[in-house]
Scaffold this active site. Structure first.
Site, short mmCIF file in Angstrom:
data_model
loop_
_atom_site.label_atom_id
_atom_site.label_comp_id
_atom_site.label_asym_id
_atom_site.label_seq_id
_atom_site.Cartn_x
_atom_site.Cartn_y
_atom_site.Cartn_z
CD GLU A 208 -2.71 -1.41 -0.14
OE1 GLU A 208 -3.25 -0.25 -0.46
OE2 GLU A 208 -2.60 -2.44 -0.73
CB CYS B 180 -1.48 7.39 2.30
SG CYS B 180 -2.67 6.50 3.02
P1 NAD Z 1 8.87 4.52 3.30
O1 NAD Z 1 8.74 4.03 2.11
O2 NAD Z 1 10.28 5.55 3.64
O3 NAD Z 1 9.16 3.55 4.39
C1 NAD Z 1 8.07 2.63 4.76
C2 NAD Z 1 8.69 1.51 5.49
O4 NAD Z 1 9.64 0.76 4.49
C3 NAD Z 1 9.46 1.71 6.51
O5 NAD Z 1 9.47 0.86 7.71
C4 NAD Z 1 11.16 2.02 6.34
O6 NAD Z 1 11.88 1.30 7.09
C5 NAD Z 1 10.83 0.53 5.09
N1 NAD Z 1 11.95 0.49 4.17
C6 NAD Z 1 12.45 1.46 3.60
N2 NAD Z 1 13.26 1.23 2.53
C7 NAD Z 1 13.42 -0.23 2.48
C8 NAD Z 1 13.61 -1.26 1.70
N3 NAD Z 1 14.74 -0.94 0.69
N4 NAD Z 1 13.46 -2.50 1.70
C9 NAD Z 1 12.55 -2.89 2.95
N5 NAD Z 1 12.00 -1.91 3.73
C10 NAD Z 1 12.26 -0.64 3.44
O7 NAD Z 1 7.89 5.39 3.43
P2 NAD Z 1 7.23 6.36 4.86
O8 NAD Z 1 8.02 7.61 4.68
O9 NAD Z 1 7.77 5.47 6.18
O10 NAD Z 1 5.83 6.65 4.81
C11 NAD Z 1 5.04 7.44 4.08
C12 NAD Z 1 4.66 6.81 2.98
O11 NAD Z 1 3.74 5.91 3.22
C13 NAD Z 1 4.01 7.80 2.09
O12 NAD Z 1 4.06 7.73 0.69
C14 NAD Z 1 2.25 7.60 2.42
O13 NAD Z 1 1.43 7.85 1.30
C15 NAD Z 1 2.66 5.81 2.39
N6 NAD Z 1 1.33 5.36 3.10
C16 NAD Z 1 0.35 4.76 2.50
C17 NAD Z 1 -0.63 4.11 3.10
C18 NAD Z 1 -1.58 3.30 2.25
O14 NAD Z 1 -2.67 2.72 2.91
N7 NAD Z 1 -1.60 3.51 1.04
C19 NAD Z 1 -1.01 4.41 4.48
C20 NAD Z 1 0.14 5.18 5.30
C21 NAD Z 1 1.14 5.65 4.62
#
Ligand code: NAD
Length: 515
Positions: A286, A320
């Site tokens: 997501e 999001c």
């Molecule tokens: P992010 O992608 O930076 O991180 C999300 C998670 O992924 C964290 O736990 C991070 O440590 C991990 N991560 C980062 N790089 C990784 C890799 N290479 N391999 C595995 N894991 C990795 O996102 P964020 O800044 O934490 O969150 C914000 C984003 O989340 C926004 O884009 C928002 O729209 C989205 N979001 C979406 C929903 C939804 O339901 N669609 C809900 C909440 C947030």
């Protein structure tokens, strides 16, 4: 016996006694500041030298706490523990697995203010929203528990004469949970307990800015009786262990919520079958959004204003589902734009620990720099109507900022900013407004403010988003009431908190027996 599912009520903070209780909870959380939390692998606490430190976004000098950092060796040990625990857990009575979630929900209810206060301190979320978020976490436990009980005997299929057929659900294996920081409690809890109640064993890697709330949740699950190895807690830096978790041959399921860039990377890497891997990985991803509130020409102005302001600026736009753009029919554009600016200028910005502040900070320096750079982009692309004041001297505070007359293809209309920045855009017809609303790579949420029944029907067919709302804002989905997930590059549309969600963690098995 459990009751029918109903969502957890929210705390009424206009009542003085509730404010008093919450202040007490904040004091309890403050007493724990600086505490260190271990990894949990195979039910044992593991303390490492390397720590992941959590800071208060309202005051970046204040350390909220620290957690041990998992290395790839710790991850291997966690996979071994999860694999070892899988046979017994997957064959545990699904009702008993559900009851574990109900017990954990009961503990969470007793510690509700403390958990919300932790979200206030660690994520900088205002009281009201932190309270709603912890309620959502409880809802996930209650809802998915009931869903598992519903699925425990499988589904009915047909049998011919002389044959007995069954359709049962079995568990898949080891699941990796990778949540974001912006719903550091609710999404982290939901995406941990869904695979778990479905009989899978889990490795939870929390988002790096918010590991403390996750450590507290793991404690609660242990208190509720989660068996050793079924839930392993492995916080760490994504650049050190992210790919390792995703690529691991023993990963069967990945539940990711976060940015588009990370989600796409995970999808791609998970598709590759590793040496020794004998299954395909399933990924629920997501991702981001660029969500729109559409205002029709006959809309009620105050409904539109309220929807736009709350969707754009709740939790400082760090959702999001945030309505980071509003597309307004030209007949109402000037009136709505003026009222949106007036209402936005009344919003209070400051330390989230103070109840009176409507907005808190953005999460960290990286987010602050990104959002302020988009404000500079906005000043070149559109007309600044209010805001453009920011201060990162103590915390990462950015005043709600609005741009008017943004072109449909402007960067501030297309790219996810994830901060308190709103773009207003004018449309000459309702159909054009819907076209503009559909013009990004995302398809997560959207709202239409209109009193025209035909136009609402038109939106049902043509507004291409996973969560569509009429005459309200486009945020605030409730588990079991507004199943949540997006189209297009917003993700796999897994619909968290919906009736089909758990199926994604189960392998349907068809059994046919000759009589
Ligand atoms: P992010 O992608 O930076 O991180 C999300 C998670 O992924 C964290 O736990 C991070 O440590 C991990 N991560 C980062 N790089 C990784 C890799 N290479 N391999 C595995 N894991 C990795 O996102 P964020 O800044 O934490 O969150 C914000 C984003 O989340 C926004 O884009 C928002 O729209 C989205 N979001 C979406 C929903 C939804 O339901 N669609 C809900 C909440 C947030």
């Amino acid at each position: 016996m459990y009751t029918d599912y109903k969502h957890e009520p929210f705390t009424d903070f206009t009542k003085e006694e509730n404010q008093k209780e919450f202040l007490e909870a904040l004091a309890v959380v403050k007493k724990d500041i600086g505490k260190e939390y271990p990894l949990v692998i195979d039910g044992k606490e593991v303390t490492t030298k390397d720590k992941l430190v959590s800071y208060n976004p309202c005051n970046h000098d204040e350390v909220i706490g620290s957690v041990s950092k998992a290395s790839t060796k710790d991850i291997d040990a966690a996979f071994e523990a999860a694999k070892k625990a899988f046979p017994a857990w997957s064959q545990t009575n699904p009702v008993a697995r559900a009851e574990l979630l109900f017990r954990a929900a009961a503990i969470m209810r007793r510690r509700k203010h403390e958990l919300s206060a932790t979200v206030v301190k660690e994520a900088g979320k205002p009281w009201v929203e932190a309270d709603i978020e912890v309620a959502e976490g409880i809802d996930f436990l209650e809802y998915y528990g009931r869903q598992m009980i519903e699925l425990k005997d499988g589904k009915k299929i047909e049998s011919r004469d002389g044959e007995s057929n069954q359709y049962l659900y079995t568990s898949a294996g080891v699941a990796v949970t990778i949540p974001p920081w912006n719903f550091s409690a609710a999404i982290m809890m939901g995406t941990t307990v869904a695979p778990l109640v479905a009989g899978n064993t889990v490795l939870l890697k929390p988002a790096e800015p918010t590991p403390i709330i996750a450590a507290k949740f793991v404690d609660i699950m242990r208190e509720a009786g989660v068996p050793d190895g079924v839930l392993n807690f492995v916080p760490g830096e994504p650049h050190e262990i992210g790919d390792y978790l995703v690529d691991h041959k023993d990963t069967a399921l990945i539940t990711f919520t976060g940015s588009k860039a990370t989600g796409l990377r995970i999808m791609e890497r998970a598709a590759k079958v590793q040496e020794g891997q004998r299954h395909l990985k399933r990924v629920l991803a997501e991702m981001g959004g660029k969500d729109t509130v559409v205002v029709d020409k006959d809309a009620d102005v105050e409904t539109a204003v309220n929807a736009i302001v709350t969707a754009a600026f709740n939790f400082s736009g760090q959702k999001c589902s945030a309505g980071s753009r509003a597309v307004i029919h030209e007949d109402l554009y000037d009136t709505v734009a003026q009222r949106v600016v007036e209402e936005t200028e009344k919003l209070t910005l400051g330390d989230s620990e103070k109840y009176e502040n409507y907005l808190g900070p953005v999460i960290n320096q990286k987010a602050y720099d990104k959002v302020t750079s988009y404000i500079e982009i906005g000043k070149k692309e559109a007309t600044l109507l209010t805001g453009d004041e920011s201060d990162d001297s103590t915390g990462f505070f950015i005043k709600p900022t609005i741009f008017g007359d943004a072109a449909p293809d402007a960067r501030i209309m297309q790219e996810e900013i994830f901060g308190p920045v709103l773009a207003l855009c004018k449309a000459s017809s309702y159909e054009e407004a819907i076209d503009i609303a559909n013009n990004t790579e995302y398809g997560l949420t959207g709202a239409v403010i209109s009193n025209n029944v035909d136009h609402l029907e038109y939106a049902k067919q043509n507004f291409h988003v996973g969560n569509l709302y009429f005459n309200r804002n486009c945020t605030g989905a409730i588990v079991g009431y507004h199943p949540f997930g997006g189209f297009k590059l917003s993700g796999t549309d897994s619909k968290a908190g919906g009736p089909d969600y758990l199926l994604q963690y189960l392998l349907p098995k068809s059994i046919s027996q000759m009589l």
